[in-house]
Structure formats: structure tokens, C-alpha cells
Design an enzyme around this catalytic site. Structure first.
Site, PDB file in Angstrom:
ATOM      1  N   GLY A  53       0.784  -1.249   0.000  1.00  0.00           N
ATOM      2  CA  GLY A  53       0.000   0.000   0.000  1.00  0.00           C
ATOM      3  C   GLY A  53       0.804   1.282   0.000  1.00  0.00           C
ATOM      4  O   GLY A  53       0.337   2.311  -0.476  1.00  0.00           O
ATOM      5  N   ASP A 109       0.998   3.188   4.634  1.00  0.00           N
ATOM      6  CA  ASP A 109      -0.111   3.867   3.975  1.00  0.00           C
ATOM      7  C   ASP A 109      -1.125   4.390   4.985  1.00  0.00           C
ATOM      8  O   ASP A 109      -1.571   5.520   4.909  1.00  0.00           O
ATOM      9  CB  ASP A 109      -0.789   2.941   2.938  1.00  0.00           C
ATOM     10  CG  ASP A 109      -1.164   1.576   3.502  1.00  0.00           C
ATOM     11  OD1 ASP A 109      -0.934   1.316   4.708  1.00  0.00           O
ATOM     12  OD2 ASP A 109      -1.693   0.752   2.731  1.00  0.00           O
ATOM     13  N   LYS A 140      -6.630   6.715  11.058  1.00  0.00           N
ATOM     14  CA  LYS A 140      -8.062   6.637  11.378  1.00  0.00           C
ATOM     15  C   LYS A 140      -8.207   6.541  12.890  1.00  0.00           C
ATOM     16  O   LYS A 140      -8.341   5.449  13.435  1.00  0.00           O
ATOM     17  CB  LYS A 140      -8.612   5.337  10.761  1.00  0.00           C
ATOM     18  CG  LYS A 140      -9.635   5.511   9.674  1.00  0.00           C
ATOM     19  CD  LYS A 140     -10.248   4.176   9.348  1.00  0.00           C
ATOM     20  CE  LYS A 140      -9.720   3.610   8.062  1.00  0.00           C
ATOM     21  NZ  LYS A 140     -10.334   2.311   7.710  1.00  0.00           N
ATOM     22  N   PHE A 161     -13.540   2.993   4.804  1.00  0.00           N
ATOM     23  CA  PHE A 161     -12.527   2.145   4.175  1.00  0.00           C
ATOM     24  C   PHE A 161     -12.108   2.795   2.869  1.00  0.00           C
ATOM     25  O   PHE A 161     -12.870   2.819   1.893  1.00  0.00           O
ATOM     26  CB  PHE A 161     -13.041   0.727   3.949  1.00  0.00           C
ATOM     27  CG  PHE A 161     -11.918  -0.227   3.720  1.00  0.00           C
ATOM     28  CD1 PHE A 161     -11.232  -0.781   4.791  1.00  0.00           C
ATOM     29  CD2 PHE A 161     -11.506  -0.544   2.431  1.00  0.00           C
ATOM     30  CE1 PHE A 161     -10.160  -1.644   4.586  1.00  0.00           C
ATOM     31  CE2 PHE A 161     -10.433  -1.403   2.211  1.00  0.00           C
ATOM     32  CZ  PHE A 161      -9.761  -1.946   3.292  1.00  0.00           C
ATOM     33  N   VAL A 162     -10.910   3.352   2.848  1.00  0.00           N
ATOM     34  CA  VAL A 162     -10.486   4.183   1.726  1.00  0.00           C
ATOM     35  C   VAL A 162      -9.653   3.391   0.719  1.00  0.00           C
ATOM     36  O   VAL A 162      -9.020   2.393   1.060  1.00  0.00           O
ATOM     37  CB  VAL A 162      -9.697   5.427   2.207  1.00  0.00           C
ATOM     38  CG1 VAL A 162     -10.603   6.336   3.022  1.00  0.00           C
ATOM     39  CG2 VAL A 162      -8.469   5.034   3.017  1.00  0.00           C
TER      40      VAL A 162
END
Ligand code: 5GP
Length: 185
Positions: A53, A109, A140, A161-162
Site C-alpha cells: 500500500g 499507507d 483513522k 474504508f479508503v
């Protein structure tokens, strides 16, 4: 709201959280901050990307770090293909070289529950680096289960949830240039 790219298999619209331009601006700021903080350090700086990521973020970030650096990568698995934390963390690919005596900057990430970086930083600390810093593009805080000190943070995000800019759902969407979430997800 932005239209999904034509190649996207999902017809669902994306809500954009951070545009490519906003990401580029913030990444440049983080790179400048790291440059200033490491300007007077003796010894090698090793920037460790957490696969997969972080690779887009890492590639952009290091081009804003005006210092000699060594790149390395570590593979961590915590989620499988699901979007729910399993709490199980393991190293799937280790560093290529020892980090003893080096200044390590771990590039992630996203810090979600914090389990992954907690495990990773503890593991890396046993290898006796001169210092360890954590740089994460996203955090988060609503989902935090482990207290995590993030030395360099791009953005704080809500409990969504990105995807995009390296982040995936089941390996899809990593190559979106912006960060967003699938509407309704
Ligand atoms: P943690 O152990 O902090 O709960 O989770 C960290 C890892 O979970 C991240 O490195 C990332 O792979 C995955 N993850 C957590 N939240 C998200 C998210 O919103 N989107 C994506 N694509 N991955 C996430």
C-alpha cells in the site's frame, strides 16, 4: 463525488477525500519536514516501505527528501482480502539488509487499529537501529486499538474504508490517483 474511471469494474461512484493535488502538496510538506529533521544526523537513513500500500506514497515522498537515503521494503500481512482487521500480523517478505545502527523511517499507507505498526516497530527495534520514526499517509483515530506515535502524518481520516494512491480493496483501485471511498461502503 467523482466519476469512477472508465476502466473501473465497479459502477459505484467514489467520494473523493483527497485529490491528487492535495496529496502532492501534503507529501511535499512531509518530505521537507523529514529533510529538516534529519539534516544533522550522522549515519545512513533507511526508508522502509511497507508493501504494498505505501509504494506510491513512498515513491513521491522520497523525491522530497533532500538527503542520501537507502530504500528497503518489508511485506506485512494483516487483513488478507477482507476489510475487517483480523488482528493477525505476520512478515511475508523481510528486509534485504540489516538495519543495525541506521536511522530508520518506516513508511506506511494507513494506521487503522494500530496492530500492524505496533508489531512492525517492535520487530524492527529488536534489530538495534540508531533510531526509528514512523511516517504514515493516513490515520483513522476512531478505530485505534493500540496507542501509536506517528512522527510524520499526512492526513487524519474518518472511519471509512479508503482506496486509491496505493490503497486497495481486494487488490483493486491501488492505481487511482486520488484517495476516496466507495459510496455506501
Ligand atoms: P491496522 O493494523 O492499523 O488495523 O491496519 C493497517 C493495515 O490495514 C494497513 O496497512 C492497510 O493495509 C489496511 N487498512 C486499514 N484501513 C484501511 C482502509 O481504510 N483502506 C485500505 N485499503 N486498507 C486499510
Amino acid at each position: 463525488m467523482v466519476a469512477p474511471p472508465a476502466w473501473n469494474r465497479s459502477s459505484e461512484p467514489f467520494a473523493e477525500l483527497f485529490s491528487a493535488t492535495a496529496i502532492a502538496t501534503r507529501v511535499a510538506e512531509l518530505g521537507a519536514q523529514i529533510t529538516a529533521d534529519y539534516a544533522n544526523r550522522e549515519g545512513d537513513i533507511v526508508v522502509i516501505g511497507v508493501l504494498k500500500g505505501s509504494i506510491f506514497f513512498l515513491a513521491d515522498l522520497v523525491r522530497h527528501i533532500a538527503a542520501p537515503i537507502i530504500l528497503d521494503f518489508i511485506g506485512i500481512s494483516s487483513y488478507g482480502d477482507a476489510t475487517v482487521s483480523s488482528g493477525v500480523v505476520r512478515i511475508t517478505q523481510d528486509l534485504s539488509r540489516p538495519i543495525e545502527g541506521k536511522h530508520v523511517i518506516v513508511v506506511e499507507d494507513i494506521v487503522d487499529t494500530g496492530h500492524t505498526v505496533h508489531y512492525l516497530l517492535e520487530n524492527l527495534a529488536t534489530r538495534r537501529p540508531a533510531s526509528i520514526a514512523l511516517c504514515s499517509l493516513l490515520h483513522k483515530p476512531e478505530r485505534s486499538e493500540r496507542e501509536t506515535k506517528i512522527d510524520y502524518l499526512g492526513f487524519t481520516i474518518p472511519n471509512k474504508f479508503v482506496v486509491g494512491y496505493g490503497l486497495d480493496i481486494s487488490q483493486q483501485y491501488r492505481n487511482l490517483p486520488f484517495i476516496g471511498y466507495v459510496q455506501g461502503a
